[in-house]
Design a protein around this motif. Sequence first.
Motif, PDB file in Angstrom:
ATOM      1  N   TYR A 156      -0.452   7.144   2.655  1.00  9.65           N
ATOM      2  CA  TYR A 156       0.358   7.952   3.580  1.00  9.65           C
ATOM      3  C   TYR A 156       1.331   7.084   4.362  1.00  9.65           C
ATOM      4  CZ  TYR A 156      -2.531  11.727   2.148  1.00  9.65           C
ATOM      5  OH  TYR A 156      -3.137  12.659   1.359  1.00  9.65           O
ATOM      6  N   VAL A 157       0.883   5.890   4.767  1.00  6.51           N
ATOM      7  CA  VAL A 157       1.749   4.964   5.492  1.00  6.51           C
ATOM      8  C   VAL A 157       2.894   4.526   4.591  1.00  6.51           C
ATOM      9  CG1 VAL A 157       1.843   2.595   6.375  1.00  6.51           C
ATOM     10  CG2 VAL A 157      -0.027   4.120   7.077  1.00  6.51           C
ATOM     11  N   THR A 199      -3.004  -0.864   3.722  1.00  6.77           N
ATOM     12  CA  THR A 199      -3.925  -0.900   2.569  1.00  6.77           C
ATOM     13  C   THR A 199      -5.050   0.124   2.695  1.00  6.77           C
ATOM     14  OG1 THR A 199      -4.964  -2.814   3.618  1.00  6.77           O
ATOM     15  CG2 THR A 199      -3.467  -3.260   1.787  1.00  6.77           C
ATOM     16  N   GLY A 248       0.826  -1.211   0.000  1.00  7.43           N
ATOM     17  CA  GLY A 248       0.000   0.000   0.000  1.00  7.43           C
ATOM     18  C   GLY A 248       0.855   1.252   0.000  1.00  7.43           C
ATOM     19  N   GLY A 249       0.667   2.082  -1.031  1.00  8.84           N
ATOM     20  CA  GLY A 249       1.453   3.316  -1.157  1.00  8.84           C
ATOM     21  C   GLY A 249       0.628   4.544  -0.839  1.00  8.84           C
ATOM     22  N   GLY A 307      -2.313   2.743   9.949  1.00 16.33           N
ATOM     23  CA  GLY A 307      -3.133   3.599   9.084  1.00 16.33           C
ATOM     24  C   GLY A 307      -4.598   3.206   9.187  1.00 16.33           C
ATOM     25  N   ASP A 308      -5.365   3.536   8.145  1.00 18.84           N
ATOM     26  CA  ASP A 308      -6.825   3.344   8.180  1.00 18.84           C
ATOM     27  C   ASP A 308      -7.240   1.882   8.347  1.00 18.84           C
ATOM     28  OD1 ASP A 308      -7.002   6.046   7.780  1.00 18.84           O
ATOM     29  OD2 ASP A 308      -8.184   5.939   5.929  1.00 18.84           O
ATOM     30  N   TYR A 331       4.270   7.829  -8.769  1.00 16.67           N
ATOM     31  CA  TYR A 331       5.215   7.178  -7.849  1.00 16.67           C
ATOM     32  C   TYR A 331       6.630   7.065  -8.421  1.00 16.67           C
ATOM     33  CZ  TYR A 331       1.399   5.556  -4.833  1.00 16.67           C
ATOM     34  OH  TYR A 331       0.345   5.487  -3.963  1.00 16.67           O
ATOM     35  N   VAL A 334      -4.673  11.049   8.456  1.00 19.20           N
ATOM     36  CA  VAL A 334      -3.229  11.160   8.238  1.00 19.20           C
ATOM     37  C   VAL A 334      -2.564  11.522   9.573  1.00 19.20           C
ATOM     38  CG1 VAL A 334      -1.420  12.344   6.935  1.00 19.20           C
ATOM     39  CG2 VAL A 334      -3.654  11.954   5.876  1.00 19.20           C
ATOM     40  N   VAL A 341     -14.798  15.539   5.971  1.00 15.83           N
ATOM     41  CA  VAL A 341     -14.926  15.708   4.516  1.00 15.83           C
ATOM     42  C   VAL A 341     -16.190  16.506   4.179  1.00 15.83           C
ATOM     43  CG1 VAL A 341     -15.079  14.538   2.293  1.00 15.83           C
ATOM     44  CG2 VAL A 341     -13.608  13.592   4.073  1.00 15.83           C
ATOM     45  N   ARG A 376      -1.091  -5.424  -7.265  1.00 18.41           N
ATOM     46  CA  ARG A 376      -1.935  -5.636  -6.081  1.00 18.41           C
ATOM     47  C   ARG A 376      -1.436  -6.872  -5.332  1.00 18.41           C
ATOM     48  NH1 ARG A 376      -6.537  -3.712  -4.664  1.00 18.41           N
ATOM     49  NH2 ARG A 376      -6.659  -2.564  -6.621  1.00 18.41           N
ATOM     50  N   ALA A 377      -1.283  -6.764  -4.018  1.00 18.62           N
ATOM     51  CA  ALA A 377      -0.924  -7.929  -3.206  1.00 18.62           C
ATOM     52  C   ALA A 377      -2.183  -8.739  -2.959  1.00 18.62           C
ATOM     53  CB  ALA A 377      -0.319  -7.469  -1.890  1.00 18.62           C
ATOM     54  N   PHE A 424     -13.689  11.480  -4.287  1.00 17.57           N
ATOM     55  CA  PHE A 424     -12.626  11.807  -3.332  1.00 17.57           C
ATOM     56  C   PHE A 424     -11.479  10.808  -3.344  1.00 17.57           C
ATOM     57  CE2 PHE A 424     -16.659  13.472  -1.707  1.00 17.57           C
ATOM     58  CZ  PHE A 424     -16.368  14.818  -1.865  1.00 17.57           C
ATOM     59  N   LYS A 425     -11.815   9.534  -3.597  1.00 15.28           N
ATOM     60  CA  LYS A 425     -10.771   8.504  -3.694  1.00 15.28           C
ATOM     61  C   LYS A 425     -11.106   7.644  -4.904  1.00 15.28           C
ATOM     62  CE  LYS A 425      -8.378   7.460   0.595  1.00 15.28           C
ATOM     63  NZ  LYS A 425      -8.157   6.445   1.641  1.00 15.28           N
TER      64      LYS A 425
HETATM   65  C1  LIG Z   1     -11.468  13.525   0.864  1.00  9.84           C
HETATM   66  C2  LIG Z   1     -10.625  13.156   2.037  1.00  9.84           C
HETATM   67  C3  LIG Z   1      -9.901  14.150   2.689  1.00  9.84           C
HETATM   68  C4  LIG Z   1      -9.119  13.828   3.785  1.00  9.84           C
HETATM   69  N1  LIG Z   1      -8.423  14.825   4.434  1.00  9.84           N
HETATM   70  C5  LIG Z   1      -7.667  14.531   5.506  1.00  9.84           C
HETATM   71  C6  LIG Z   1      -6.955  15.564   6.188  1.00  9.84           C
HETATM   72  O1  LIG Z   1      -7.016  16.733   5.808  1.00  9.84           O
HETATM   73  N2  LIG Z   1      -6.219  15.236   7.270  1.00  9.84           N
HETATM   74  C7  LIG Z   1      -6.136  13.943   7.725  1.00  9.84           C
HETATM   75  O2  LIG Z   1      -5.441  13.703   8.730  1.00  9.84           O
HETATM   76  N3  LIG Z   1      -6.786  12.934   7.098  1.00  9.84           N
HETATM   77  C8  LIG Z   1      -7.543  13.197   6.002  1.00  9.84           C
HETATM   78  N4  LIG Z   1      -8.212  12.189   5.346  1.00  9.84           N
HETATM   79  C9  LIG Z   1      -8.012  10.792   5.769  1.00  9.84           C
HETATM   80  C10 LIG Z   1      -6.764  10.205   5.081  1.00  9.84           C
HETATM   81  O3  LIG Z   1      -6.888  10.297   3.676  1.00  9.84           O
HETATM   82  C11 LIG Z   1      -6.562   8.749   5.467  1.00  9.84           C
HETATM   83  O4  LIG Z   1      -6.506   8.635   6.867  1.00  9.84           O
HETATM   84  C12 LIG Z   1      -5.262   8.243   4.853  1.00  9.84           C
HETATM   85  O5  LIG Z   1      -5.393   8.184   3.450  1.00  9.84           O
HETATM   86  C13 LIG Z   1      -4.865   6.886   5.401  1.00  9.84           C
HETATM   87  O6  LIG Z   1      -3.617   6.527   4.895  1.00  9.84           O
HETATM   88  P1  LIG Z   1      -3.268   5.005   4.626  1.00  9.84           P
HETATM   89  O7  LIG Z   1      -1.841   4.978   4.160  1.00  9.84           O
HETATM   90  O8  LIG Z   1      -3.643   4.183   5.818  1.00  9.84           O
HETATM   91  O9  LIG Z   1      -4.253   4.531   3.462  1.00  9.84           O
HETATM   92  P2  LIG Z   1      -4.588   5.125   1.971  1.00  9.84           P
HETATM   93  O10 LIG Z   1      -4.141   6.529   1.841  1.00  9.84           O
HETATM   94  O11 LIG Z   1      -5.996   4.764   1.777  1.00  9.84           O
HETATM   95  O12 LIG Z   1      -3.660   4.253   1.066  1.00  9.84           O
HETATM   96  C14 LIG Z   1      -3.804   2.867   0.953  1.00  9.84           C
HETATM   97  C15 LIG Z   1      -3.097   2.399  -0.308  1.00  9.84           C
HETATM   98  O13 LIG Z   1      -3.076   0.984  -0.313  1.00  9.84           O
HETATM   99  C16 LIG Z   1      -3.289   0.534  -1.622  1.00  9.84           C
HETATM  100  N5  LIG Z   1      -3.798  -0.851  -1.562  1.00  9.84           N
HETATM  101  C17 LIG Z   1      -5.022  -1.267  -1.168  1.00  9.84           C
HETATM  102  N6  LIG Z   1      -5.108  -2.612  -1.279  1.00  9.84           N
HETATM  103  C18 LIG Z   1      -3.902  -3.045  -1.735  1.00  9.84           C
HETATM  104  C19 LIG Z   1      -3.359  -4.317  -2.061  1.00  9.84           C
HETATM  105  N7  LIG Z   1      -4.073  -5.451  -1.923  1.00  9.84           N
HETATM  106  N8  LIG Z   1      -2.077  -4.385  -2.520  1.00  9.84           N
HETATM  107  C20 LIG Z   1      -1.326  -3.265  -2.652  1.00  9.84           C
HETATM  108  N9  LIG Z   1      -1.797  -2.028  -2.365  1.00  9.84           N
HETATM  109  C21 LIG Z   1      -3.069  -1.919  -1.916  1.00  9.84           C
HETATM  110  C22 LIG Z   1      -4.289   1.530  -2.196  1.00  9.84           C
HETATM  111  O14 LIG Z   1      -4.256   1.538  -3.624  1.00  9.84           O
HETATM  112  C23 LIG Z   1      -3.803   2.845  -1.586  1.00  9.84           C
HETATM  113  O15 LIG Z   1      -2.905   3.535  -2.417  1.00  9.84           O
HETATM  114  C24 LIG Z   1      -9.033  12.478   4.245  1.00  9.84           C
HETATM  115  C25 LIG Z   1      -9.757  11.483   3.572  1.00  9.84           C
HETATM  116  C26 LIG Z   1     -10.541  11.813   2.480  1.00  9.84           C
HETATM  117  C27 LIG Z   1     -11.315  10.732   1.765  1.00  9.84           C
END
Ligand SMILES: Cc1cc2nc3c(=O)[nH]c(=O)nc-3n(C[C@H](O)[C@H](O)[C@H](O)COP(=O)(O)OP(=O)(O)OC[C@H]3O[C@@H](n4cnc5c(N)ncnc54)[C@H](O)[C@@H]3O)c2cc1C
Length: 361
Positions: free
Chosen positions: A12-13, A98, A9-10, A269-270, A59, A280, A141, A72-73, A106-107
């Motif tokens: 924020y984490v 992930t 997963g690429g 992360g999420d 990237y 984030v 949001v 994709r994993a 939005f996503k």
């Molecule tokens: C519109 C919007 C605005 C936001 N604004 C804020 C903000 O201002 N401040 C804040 O703190 N938070 C904000 N958030 C929340 C924030 O976006 C999330 O908390 C954050 O994206 C989580 O990061 P993450 O790395 O856990 O997951 P994500 O950012 O969701 O990244 C997960 C990645 O994993 C990849 N992935 C999924 N499955 C697989 C797989 N099987 N194999 C390989 N890769 C995979 C996906 O393609 C994705 O790129 C916002 C969210 C939204 C929707």
Amino acid sequence: MSTRIAIVGGGYVGIDLATAFDDSADVTLIEPRSHFVHTPAMIRAVVDPSLTERALIPYDKLLTHGRVVQARAVGLDAGGVTLEDGTRIEADLIVVGTGSSNASPFKPDGDDIAGLREANRRAYERLKAAKTVGIIGAGAVGTELAGEIAHAMPDKEITLISDEEALFPKKPDGLGKALARKLRKAGVRLILGQKAENLESTRAPFSGELKLSDGSEHRFDLIFPVLGAKPISGLLEALPDTKTARSGRVEVDPWLRPSPALPNVFALGDVAETGDGMTVVGATRQLVWLKATLKQVMAGRAVEDLLQYAPWGSKAPILIPLGPKRGNSFLGLFTVGNFITRMLKGEDLFIKKYQKMMNRI
Ligand SMILES: Cc1cc2nc3c(=O)[nH]c(=O)nc-3n(C[C@H](O)[C@H](O)[C@H](O)COP(=O)(O)OP(=O)(O)OC[C@H]3O[C@@H](n4cnc5c(N)ncnc54)[C@H](O)[C@@H]3O)c2cc1C
């Protein structure tokens, strides 16, 4: 031989961790999308589609020594990660981030970056043509979206609907009250404590009639459902003895590990029930801890001898711009207003920070 770290997963984490270990470990980042999605900017992109290209960041320049594998994993075990085409990425340490999915525009839906661009353009065109706009869900949001539209398109009649009695009820009172006051002053109508009962879609904008729990009916030219994030938890749920919390996030032990059978697999992360919100801001705190922990693990320490992760708790900051000029934020101990919210987030939405992190500027 340097430690092999596979990051799934690429988001924020993933990008933060991959960059942090690019010089000191053998890093593989597995991510099916062609572009990183900088979510905070995707809200303003609905009123200013020119932002989309800056919020979607390729990237290709992220890593110098390690590699980004666009795939994709589909499985993982103690020895590595399996990709959709059967390829194996062998690893000593595995980190899963992930993340979560969210509503359009939005996503992306899965890895469909072109589809997100198109959804963003369509939402903008429909918004321009609309007179009345309904926003269902007043989390960060929904609240920011109401503020962005009110700022950029003051002629719209905007209604923000929430099933909670106040904005940001889990934060100190002052935050929700100040935001509600500013939204009302900008002409936004707030309907609180009411649930929308007949949503045609929870995933994409639509137009039509909404029935609320008090029986009232409301017609909008455009309705944005913004009901929150959905964790992408399938990969972790397939591991031995994992538990999924009511939030849909996978539970982790005090060292952010989802499966007792796999002590070298971490999740944050999420997707992980870390005790932090799906933000984030939450992921950033977890990342500081995980980077320090992995360094010690790579130096030969046992994970169980290291400090456990402690979530933000009630001090988790939140920054809520209502367009580029106004907004309110809670900074852990106190709430601040327009100026600081604008300087910290509202003006630039952290776009430069992430462009820099992805080595684009
Ligand atoms: C519109 C919007 C605005 C936001 N604004 C804020 C903000 O201002 N401040 C804040 O703190 N938070 C904000 N958030 C929340 C924030 O976006 C999330 O908390 C954050 O994206 C989580 O990061 P993450 O790395 O856990 O997951 P994500 O950012 O969701 O990244 C997960 C990645 O994993 C990849 N992935 C999924 N499955 C697989 C797989 N099987 N194999 C390989 N890769 C995979 C996906 O393609 C994705 O790129 C916002 C969210 C939204 C929707």
